[in-house]
Enzyme design. Structure first.
Site, PDB file in Angstrom:
ATOM      1  N   CYS A   1      -6.579   0.893   2.996  1.00  0.00           N
ATOM      2  CA  CYS A   1      -7.578   1.966   2.913  1.00  0.00           C
ATOM      3  C   CYS A   1      -7.404   2.828   1.667  1.00  0.00           C
ATOM      4  O   CYS A   1      -8.353   3.456   1.205  1.00  0.00           O
ATOM      5  CB  CYS A   1      -7.506   2.841   4.165  1.00  0.00           C
ATOM      6  SG  CYS A   1      -8.115   1.975   5.617  1.00  0.00           S
TER       7      CYS A   1
ATOM      8  N   GLU B   1       0.862  -1.181   0.000  1.00  0.00           N
ATOM      9  CA  GLU B   1       0.000   0.000   0.000  1.00  0.00           C
ATOM     10  C   GLU B   1       0.896   1.227   0.000  1.00  0.00           C
ATOM     11  O   GLU B   1       1.960   1.230   0.638  1.00  0.00           O
ATOM     12  CB  GLU B   1      -0.886   0.016   1.257  1.00  0.00           C
ATOM     13  CG  GLU B   1      -1.734   1.284   1.351  1.00  0.00           C
ATOM     14  CD  GLU B   1      -2.782   1.247   2.456  1.00  0.00           C
ATOM     15  OE1 GLU B   1      -2.611   0.480   3.415  1.00  0.00           O
ATOM     16  OE2 GLU B   1      -3.754   2.013   2.345  1.00  0.00           O
TER      17      GLU B   1
ATOM     18  N   ASN C   1     -12.249  -3.382   0.926  1.00  0.00           N
ATOM     19  CA  ASN C   1     -11.157  -3.462   1.898  1.00  0.00           C
ATOM     20  C   ASN C   1     -11.709  -3.197   3.288  1.00  0.00           C
ATOM     21  O   ASN C   1     -12.085  -2.065   3.585  1.00  0.00           O
ATOM     22  CB  ASN C   1     -10.079  -2.427   1.587  1.00  0.00           C
ATOM     23  CG  ASN C   1      -9.022  -2.382   2.680  1.00  0.00           C
ATOM     24  OD1 ASN C   1      -8.275  -3.340   2.869  1.00  0.00           O
ATOM     25  ND2 ASN C   1      -8.979  -1.280   3.438  1.00  0.00           N
ATOM     26  N   GLU C   2     -11.786  -4.191   4.091  1.00  0.00           N
ATOM     27  CA  GLU C   2     -12.251  -4.106   5.485  1.00  0.00           C
ATOM     28  C   GLU C   2     -13.362  -3.063   5.660  1.00  0.00           C
ATOM     29  O   GLU C   2     -13.356  -2.279   6.596  1.00  0.00           O
ATOM     30  CB  GLU C   2     -11.077  -3.885   6.462  1.00  0.00           C
ATOM     31  CG  GLU C   2     -10.292  -2.602   6.291  1.00  0.00           C
ATOM     32  CD  GLU C   2      -9.275  -2.350   7.402  1.00  0.00           C
ATOM     33  OE1 GLU C   2      -8.508  -3.253   7.752  1.00  0.00           O
ATOM     34  OE2 GLU C   2      -9.256  -1.204   7.916  1.00  0.00           O
TER      35      GLU C   2
HETATM   36  O1  AHR Z   1      -2.111  -1.521   6.798  1.00  0.00           O
HETATM   37  C1  AHR Z   1      -2.483  -0.244   7.191  1.00  0.00           C
HETATM   38  C2  AHR Z   1      -3.984  -0.039   7.189  1.00  0.00           C
HETATM   39  O2  AHR Z   1      -4.565  -0.894   8.120  1.00  0.00           O
HETATM   40  C3  AHR Z   1      -4.673  -0.378   5.912  1.00  0.00           C
HETATM   41  O3  AHR Z   1      -4.695   0.668   5.013  1.00  0.00           O
HETATM   42  C4  AHR Z   1      -6.072  -0.692   6.363  1.00  0.00           C
HETATM   43  O4  AHR Z   1      -6.706  -1.585   5.482  1.00  0.00           O
HETATM   44  C5  AHR Z   1      -5.885  -1.217   7.755  1.00  0.00           C
HETATM   45  O5  AHR Z   1      -6.743  -0.642   8.646  1.00  0.00           O
END
Ligand code: AHR
Length: 667
Positions: A264, A53, A394-395
């Site tokens: 995120c 990321e 994503n979550e």
């Molecule tokens: O890995 C860091 C963050 O942690 C990511 O962006 C998110 O998906 C999670 O909350």
């Protein structure tokens, strides 16, 4: 090596390792695919991969090798309050020259890239005492400095549009902080339309905080944009490529897959900030740059094409994660648990959005005659990328709005591309409301793989090492897409190793896993804990990196039970035995998270003939080792030759992970 000054790379103690690897490669080449013992359980060959990321300056200012910061003059105050189009740039007029600079938007290279500058060099002065060229121009400070190395080449480029009648000469220099010239080239404009100009700069001397200076050294007026400087030596010498040292660290892990672009970052800070893959392909000057929700800027220079290319370059499967048409629930920087910032795309925009998801699959896997496959081919990759996995969401907070949109996307992909494995999501925690709702939705829709995320204490990882033993084998499989114990000490890394033996043991239900986040830039870190820390000219490897590498570079495709016997009442001891049918190797992983040496009893009678000379790699230390940035290199795996027999005892040092790789004889 200077470039990796922070990390000296592998030392004499690891020379053995190189020899052992060569021997292993030789023997592997000789071996045919070997059958596992009859007691073996098939496990996922994709179990260990990477999560990437752009957080902590992992992409821009990190893995993406661009050295110019704010190359397209697109920085703005929504990213950081004091940012503006000239952030990281300084207007300069050395030699008592004078003129003017302005930021304009009237006639950009492309409407996706709206800002550019106009330089008007009215008078070029001459100052005898001044060492460098005189002129009117700009200076870029890079990402807290530009690293150049003696004798190495740097590919400079810019777009210019001549606005005066006569050509303008641009002198491009790399300078040290005293203004001394490290390299110099000249460019003369030749067009009244936007045109790309290039030059190669060779550094006379090494300097870690060099500056890039572009001066109009003849009078005239011109527009400039997308001012870029890359080391010629990127990973695999790819243009618009990656920092070779950091990319190599990832290649060395032999990851089965790479997940990107987040995290995120994928679902974004509000709907307008969602990561839209189509904005990140094509010529860099036509990509749409945007705010990075981690508080800085995304050039999209490291975009989908580059991610897929990198995966291919290191033999990893691409695993893109696309937004489920909803934004991050923490949008608006509320960062509250269960935040309410989630927004959903209006339903009347969903068909277009679903098409965007389907187009990605065509872009990756379609023939060159398909609409999107043709775009991939035009970018230089006629062969398909063999995309197998696509993450949706994503979550996310599992709201009715999410559920409706996820189902629409999931069903559309399933119908058009039944061969693609869609990965669903189950919120940001290992349990709780979103977790339960995410799994319930997955059950209802028969989603094949569900993404779980959790960051927690090392003690949690130890006491939950049997989590997946209890999972229902009739449900979807698990992608443990983000996990880490809070910290970079040996205790954290070894707790993760204990847990990873549980992932291998349950590799029938756990299909994929990736530690997160991967990278963090020193002094630019928004999230701790991370796997690799780096600066502009080097890196630090955490014990967590070593553990991940020891597992992912030693994957198997079968799990064999009852090979390792240990004191089962001691949860600080864990072991796993896998078999790699490609190489015919038996791989033992033995973890001791305790403070005392401890014995594992090994019984290899389930296997046929073995070669007694094996390779043993040990990572060991004290619980608190490597707990500071400066101290991260305190631990390193050490490889040595090791005699094994069918029945043996192994004394595992305190706080250690041992990997023993044993060759079998294929008869
Ligand atoms: O890995 C860091 C963050 O942690 C990511 O962006 C998110 O998906 C999670 O909350």
């Amino acid at each position: 090596m200077r470039k990796n000054r922070l990390h000296t790379g592998y030392t004499a103690k690891n020379i053995f390792c190189t020899c052992a690897i060569l021997l292993t490669l030789f023997l592997s080449a000789a071996a045919q695919t070997t059958n596992p013992p009859s007691s073996a359980k098939k496990i996922s060959a994709d179990l260990f991969g990477l999560f990437f990321e752009d957080i902590n300056y992992a992409a821009d200012g990190g893995l993406y090798a661009e050295q110019v910061q704010n190359r397209s003059f697109e920085y703005n105050p929504t990213e950081q309050r004091d940012w503006h189009p000239l952030t990281s740039w300084e207007y300069i007029t050395p030699g008592y020259s004078y003129g003017s600079i302005s930021v304009e938007t009237a006639s950009p290279i492309n409407s996706n890239n709206p800002h550019y500058i106009v330089l008007n060099a009215e008078h070029i002065g001459k100052e005898e005492k001044y060492a460098g060229p005189s002129g009117v121009g700009i200076k870029n400070t890079g990402f807290a400095g530009i690293v150049v190395n003696t004798g190495e080449q740097y590919n400079f480029s810019l777009f210019a549009k001549q606005l005066s009648n006569t050509p303008v000469t641009l002198t491009v220099t790399l300078q040290n902080t005293k203004g001394e010239i490290l390299s110099e080239q000249s460019i003369s404009t030749s067009s009244r339309k936007w045109q790309k100009y290039t030059a190669t700069l060779t550094a006379k001397e090494s300097f870690d905080t060099a500056l890039l200076v572009i001066l109009a050294t003849t009078p005239g007026k011109l527009a400039l944009d997308v001012i870029s400087l890359f080391p010629a030596k990127t990973f695999k010498n790819r243009p618009n490529g990656l920092r070779a040292d950091l990319a190599q660290l990832l290649a060395d892990m032999k990851p089965a897959f790479i997940r990107f672009p987040g995290g995120c970052l994928a679902h974004g800070d509000g709907l307008g900030n969602m990561y839209r893959w189509k904005n990140t392909i094509g010529p860099v000057e036509e990509r749409i740059e945007q705010k990075n929700l981690w508080g800085y800027h995304q050039t999209a220079g490291l975009g989908y094409y580059e991610y897929f290319q990198f995966c291919e370059d290191i033999g990893a499967k691409p695993l893109p994660v696309l937004p489920a048409a909803v934004s991050c629930q923490n949008s608006g920087n509320t960062w509250r648990i269960g935040g309410t910032g989630q927004k959903a795309l209006p339903l009347n925009e969903m068909q277009e959005y679903i098409q965007e998801v389907l187009d990605l699959i065509e872009w990756a896997n379609g023939t060159v005659t398909s609409t999107w496959g043709a775009k991939r081919a035009a970018a230089g990759h006629p062969a398909t990328f063999n995309l197998q996995y696509v993450g949706i969401g994503n979550e996310d907070k599992i709201t009715p709005g999410f559920e409706e949109r996820f189902a629409m996307i999931f069903n559309a992909v399933k119908e058009k591309y039944p061969g693609i494995t869609v990965i669903g999501t189950s919120g940001p925690f290992h349990s709780g409301e979103d977790f339960d709702k995410g799994w319930k939705l997955a059950d209802k829709l028969s989603v094949p793989v569900i993404d779980e995320h959790y960051y927690t204490s090392p003690e949690w990882f130890i006491s939950n090492q049997y989590r997946y033993d209890q999972y229902n084998r009739k449900q979807g499989q698990v992608y443990l897409g983000e996990y880490a114990s809070w910290g970079n000490t040996m205790q954290n890394a070894i707790a993760e190793a204990v847990y990873m033996t549980g992932l291998e043991r349950n590799g029938d239900i756990v299909k994929l896993s990736s530690y997160a986040p991967l990278f963090a830039k020193k002094d630019y870190t928004q999230w701790k804990t991370d796997m690799i820390f780096f600066s502009n000219n080097g890196y630090y490897l955490t014990p967590n990196y070593h553990v991940q590498k020891m597992f992912s570079a030693n994957k198997g495709n079968y799990y064999i039970d009852k090979v390792i016997d240990k004191n089962n009442s001691d949860s600080l001891l864990a072991g796993s035995c896998v078999f790699d049918s490609g190489s015919g190797d038996i791989i033992l992983k033995l973890v001791n998270a305790g403070k005392e040496e401890n014995v594992f009893k090994i019984n290899l009678n389930a296997f046929g003939k073995i070669i007694s000379k094996s390779t043993k790699t040990i990572l060991s230390g004290n619980a608190e080792d490597a707990n500071s940035f400066e101290n991260m290199d305190a631990v390193e795996p050490i490889a040595s030759s090791f005699e094994v027999s069918k029945k043996m005892n192994y004394e595992a040092p305190p706080m250690s992970l041992t990997v023993i790789r044993i060759k079998t004889i294929n008869k």
